[in-house]
Design an enzyme around this catalytic site. Structure first.
Site, PDB file in Angstrom:
ATOM      1  N   ALA A  75       7.116 133.703 119.304  1.00  0.00           N
ATOM      2  CA  ALA A  75       6.706 134.567 120.420  1.00  0.00           C
ATOM      3  C   ALA A  75       7.197 134.011 121.751  1.00  0.00           C
ATOM      4  O   ALA A  75       7.290 132.792 121.944  1.00  0.00           O
ATOM      5  CB  ALA A  75       5.193 134.701 120.437  1.00  0.00           C
ATOM      6  N   GLY A 120       6.413 132.952 114.973  1.00  0.00           N
ATOM      7  CA  GLY A 120       6.932 134.272 114.640  1.00  0.00           C
ATOM      8  C   GLY A 120       8.350 134.236 114.106  1.00  0.00           C
ATOM      9  O   GLY A 120       8.751 135.118 113.337  1.00  0.00           O
ATOM     10  N   GLU A 123       7.944 133.593 110.556  1.00  0.00           N
ATOM     11  CA  GLU A 123       7.357 134.783 109.949  1.00  0.00           C
ATOM     12  C   GLU A 123       8.420 135.858 109.702  1.00  0.00           C
ATOM     13  O   GLU A 123       8.353 136.580 108.706  1.00  0.00           O
ATOM     14  CB  GLU A 123       6.225 135.316 110.814  1.00  0.00           C
ATOM     15  CG  GLU A 123       4.987 134.418 110.752  1.00  0.00           C
ATOM     16  CD  GLU A 123       3.912 134.823 111.737  1.00  0.00           C
ATOM     17  OE1 GLU A 123       2.765 134.996 111.304  1.00  0.00           O
ATOM     18  OE2 GLU A 123       4.217 134.954 112.943  1.00  0.00           O
ATOM     19  N   GLU A 143       0.866 128.034 115.368  1.00  0.00           N
ATOM     20  CA  GLU A 143       0.091 128.864 116.290  1.00  0.00           C
ATOM     21  C   GLU A 143      -1.261 128.280 116.681  1.00  0.00           C
ATOM     22  O   GLU A 143      -1.719 128.462 117.820  1.00  0.00           O
ATOM     23  CB  GLU A 143      -0.106 130.266 115.692  1.00  0.00           C
ATOM     24  CG  GLU A 143       1.118 131.161 115.779  1.00  0.00           C
ATOM     25  CD  GLU A 143       2.064 131.006 114.608  1.00  0.00           C
ATOM     26  OE1 GLU A 143       2.932 131.869 114.434  1.00  0.00           O
ATOM     27  OE2 GLU A 143       1.931 130.007 113.859  1.00  0.00           O
TER      28      GLU A 143
END
Length: 269
Positions: A75, A120, A123, A143
């Site tokens: 992110a 992310g 991910e 995170e």
């Protein structure tokens, strides 16, 4: 004349399609921020995935990065720091659409990972069916170290790869895992020579794309839908997928080509 065409989705996402191999390359191209997932990048990534999903000519998709030291760092925390709580809540569907866009691509997908693939970014790789990495890869879901949780599918996808206990250790500790250990733990599927992740991932995509597009999509659907089900339920999912291909043009062509000892010319239906 080159068989490869390219379409841009905003400034930071590109899709390259090879008409000969039927492989699409979905490119993260935000070099100034190591492909950090901003609202704009997420929106364009979701848009690109929607177009890919609708393209019956694409038999495999490879997710790559143009940055030499990163696949994707996750992110965009600089952007996140500027958002109010209300703005962050409104941004959430945009972010989710990017991750689910990759996850729900109907054809087989391969991630080519080098350098940092964190939060992310990892991910996005986990959303693919196969992860090819080189020894420079550094993966992880850190995170909780910044007060959130993996929100792009990490808490669900990682345990499906490595088991609940290993996923818990990795997520709770927020630790980063380098290429060789990542391969040993099953966080990535193939470890290739340094600098070869993209080439090897595209080569794998090409091998996949030689097969029946109808069969590939049905096999992926059966694999994904059957996750977590008991065996009897999973076999029903498999049977339903089998019925979608058993009477297809691809099945007829595949059997005919085998018996005639020639390369199949898949109708894709």
């Amino acid at each position: 004349m080159s068989s490869v065409s390219e379409e841009r989705y905003g400034e930071w996402i590109a899709v390259r399609k090879d008409a000969e191999t039927h492989v699409a390359e979905l490119v993260l191209d935000r070099p100034g921020a190591m492909n950090a997932v901003s609202s704009e990048l997420a929106a364009r990534l979701a848009e690109a995935c929607a177009d890919l999903a609708a393209d019956r000519g694409v038999r495999a998709t490879v997710l790559t990065s143009t940055h030499e030291r990163a696949f994707c760092v996750g992110a965009d925390l600089k952007e996140r720091n500027s958002l109010s709580d209300a703005e962050l809540g409104r941004q959430r569907p945009t972010a989710r659409a990017a991750y689910t866009g990759v996850l729900e691509l109907p054809m087989p997908t391969v991630a080519a990972v080098h350098g940092y693939a964190l939060g992310g970014g990892f991910e996005l790789a986990l959303s693919c069916d196969v992860i090819v990495a080189d020894p420079t890869a550094v993966v992880g879901l850190p995170e909780v170290s910044v007060g959130v949780i993996p929100g792009g599918g990490g808490t669900q996808l990682l345990p499906r790869r490595v088991g609940a206990a290993r996923a818990a250790e990795l997520i709770f500790s927020a630790r980063r895992v380098e290429g060789a250990e990542a391969h040993r733990l099953g966080l990535v599927d193939e470890l290739v020579e340094e600098g070869r992740d993209r080439d090897e991932a595209l080569a794998l995509g090409g091998r996949i794309a030689r097969n029946s597009p109808v069969g590939l999509r049905a096999a992926k659907r059966a694999l994904r839908t059957g996750w977590g089900l008991d065996l009897s339920a999973g076999l029903e999912i498999e049977d339903a997928a089998w019925r979608t291909v058993a009477f297809s043009g691809d099945r007829a062509e595949g059997v005919a080509a085998f018996n005639e000892k020639r390369k199949p010319q898949w109708p894709g239906e």
